[in-house]
Write a protein that holds these residues in place. Structure first.
Motif, PDB file in Angstrom:
ATOM      1  N   ARG A   8      -3.295   7.165  -8.930  1.00  0.00           N
ATOM      2  CA  ARG A   8      -4.126   5.897  -8.808  1.00  0.00           C
ATOM      3  C   ARG A   8      -3.400   4.707  -8.977  1.00  0.00           C
ATOM      4  O   ARG A   8      -3.281   3.670  -8.434  1.00  0.00           O
ATOM      5  CB  ARG A   8      -5.325   5.917  -8.772  1.00  0.00           C
ATOM      6  N   GLU A   9      -3.368   4.823 -10.324  1.00  0.00           N
ATOM      7  CA  GLU A   9      -2.477   3.228 -11.622  1.00  0.00           C
ATOM      8  C   GLU A   9      -0.848   4.036 -11.268  1.00  0.00           C
ATOM      9  O   GLU A   9      -0.485   2.596 -11.290  1.00  0.00           O
ATOM     10  CB  GLU A   9      -2.703   3.972 -13.122  1.00  0.00           C
ATOM     11  N   ALA A  10      -0.621   4.627 -10.062  1.00  0.00           N
ATOM     12  CA  ALA A  10       1.173   4.079  -9.850  1.00  0.00           C
ATOM     13  C   ALA A  10       0.885   2.726  -8.791  1.00  0.00           C
ATOM     14  O   ALA A  10       1.932   2.467  -8.399  1.00  0.00           O
ATOM     15  CB  ALA A  10       1.321   4.412  -9.030  1.00  0.00           C
ATOM     16  N   GLY A  11      -0.222   2.386  -8.041  1.00  0.00           N
ATOM     17  CA  GLY A  11      -0.453   1.604  -7.041  1.00  0.00           C
ATOM     18  C   GLY A  11      -0.560   1.694  -6.111  1.00  0.00           C
ATOM     19  O   GLY A  11      -1.461   3.271  -5.878  1.00  0.00           O
ATOM     20  N   HIS A  12      -0.617   0.849  -4.781  1.00  0.00           N
ATOM     21  CA  HIS A  12      -0.536   1.648  -3.414  1.00  0.00           C
ATOM     22  C   HIS A  12       0.263   1.347  -2.364  1.00  0.00           C
ATOM     23  O   HIS A  12       1.601   0.156  -2.684  1.00  0.00           O
ATOM     24  CB  HIS A  12      -1.880   1.745  -2.682  1.00  0.00           C
ATOM     25  N   LEU A  13       0.801   2.002  -1.138  1.00  0.00           N
ATOM     26  CA  LEU A  13       1.170   1.227  -0.088  1.00  0.00           C
ATOM     27  C   LEU A  13       0.315   0.621   0.574  1.00  0.00           C
ATOM     28  O   LEU A  13      -0.080   0.817   1.146  1.00  0.00           O
ATOM     29  CB  LEU A  13       2.004   2.068   0.704  1.00  0.00           C
ATOM     30  N   SER A  14       0.508  -0.819   1.526  1.00  0.00           N
ATOM     31  CA  SER A  14       0.138  -1.314   2.483  1.00  0.00           C
ATOM     32  C   SER A  14       0.983  -1.465   4.136  1.00  0.00           C
ATOM     33  O   SER A  14       2.198  -1.153   3.834  1.00  0.00           O
ATOM     34  CB  SER A  14      -0.194  -3.041   1.740  1.00  0.00           C
ATOM     35  N   PHE A  15       0.208  -1.379   4.895  1.00  0.00           N
ATOM     36  CA  PHE A  15       0.464  -1.322   6.819  1.00  0.00           C
ATOM     37  C   PHE A  15       0.035  -2.100   7.171  1.00  0.00           C
ATOM     38  O   PHE A  15      -0.907  -2.713   7.086  1.00  0.00           O
ATOM     39  CB  PHE A  15       0.709   0.215   6.860  1.00  0.00           C
ATOM     40  N   THR A  16       0.945  -2.878   7.511  1.00  0.00           N
ATOM     41  CA  THR A  16       0.172  -3.466   9.000  1.00  0.00           C
ATOM     42  C   THR A  16      -1.237  -2.891   9.739  1.00  0.00           C
ATOM     43  O   THR A  16      -0.122  -1.639   9.929  1.00  0.00           O
ATOM     44  CB  THR A  16       0.969  -4.414   9.543  1.00  0.00           C
ATOM     45  N   SER A  17      -1.720  -3.510  10.575  1.00  0.00           N
ATOM     46  CA  SER A  17      -2.383  -2.375  11.874  1.00  0.00           C
ATOM     47  C   SER A  17      -1.242  -1.545  12.616  1.00  0.00           C
ATOM     48  O   SER A  17      -1.208  -0.589  13.078  1.00  0.00           O
ATOM     49  CB  SER A  17      -3.257  -3.157  12.477  1.00  0.00           C
ATOM     50  N   ASP A  18      -0.428  -2.413  12.919  1.00  0.00           N
ATOM     51  CA  ASP A  18       0.491  -1.865  13.355  1.00  0.00           C
ATOM     52  C   ASP A  18       1.516  -1.217  13.301  1.00  0.00           C
ATOM     53  O   ASP A  18       2.374   0.328  14.690  1.00  0.00           O
ATOM     54  CB  ASP A  18       1.721  -3.127  14.387  1.00  0.00           C
ATOM     55  N   GLU A  19       2.003  -1.454  12.316  1.00  0.00           N
ATOM     56  CA  GLU A  19       2.956   0.287  11.431  1.00  0.00           C
ATOM     57  C   GLU A  19       1.499   1.282  10.463  1.00  0.00           C
ATOM     58  O   GLU A  19       2.244   2.341  11.259  1.00  0.00           O
ATOM     59  CB  GLU A  19       3.493  -0.549   9.648  1.00  0.00           C
ATOM     60  N   TRP A  20       0.319   1.419  10.704  1.00  0.00           N
ATOM     61  CA  TRP A  20      -0.122   2.281  10.428  1.00  0.00           C
ATOM     62  C   TRP A  20      -0.499   3.107  11.836  1.00  0.00           C
ATOM     63  O   TRP A  20      -0.380   4.048  11.575  1.00  0.00           O
ATOM     64  CB  TRP A  20      -1.300   2.024   9.638  1.00  0.00           C
TER      65      TRP A  20
END
Length: 59
Positions: A35-47
């Motif tokens: 969890r400490e490594a962060g996260h990836l974010s996706f737009t609604s269209d990408e997801w």
């Protein structure tokens, strides 16, 4: 963006899981064990495109 993380329904029951938090504008994904490594974010269209691709691969 929702602040509630939950285990992805695509994760297996073993120790290799991802967590997601879904919101109006997109989805964030992180490794449960890092969890400490962060996260990836996706737009609604990408997801949506990612999920469509995963579903087509399992057929």
């Amino acid at each position: 963006m929702s602040t509630e993380w939950h285990k992805s329904t695509y994760s297996a029951t073993g120790g290799n899981c991802v967590e997601v938090r879904e919101g109006v504008f997109g989805t964030d994904v992180r490794d449960t064990q890092n969890r400490e490594a962060g996260h990836l974010s996706f737009t609604s269209d990408e997801w949506s495109a990612l999920l469509r691709g995963l579903r087509s691969e399992t057929r």
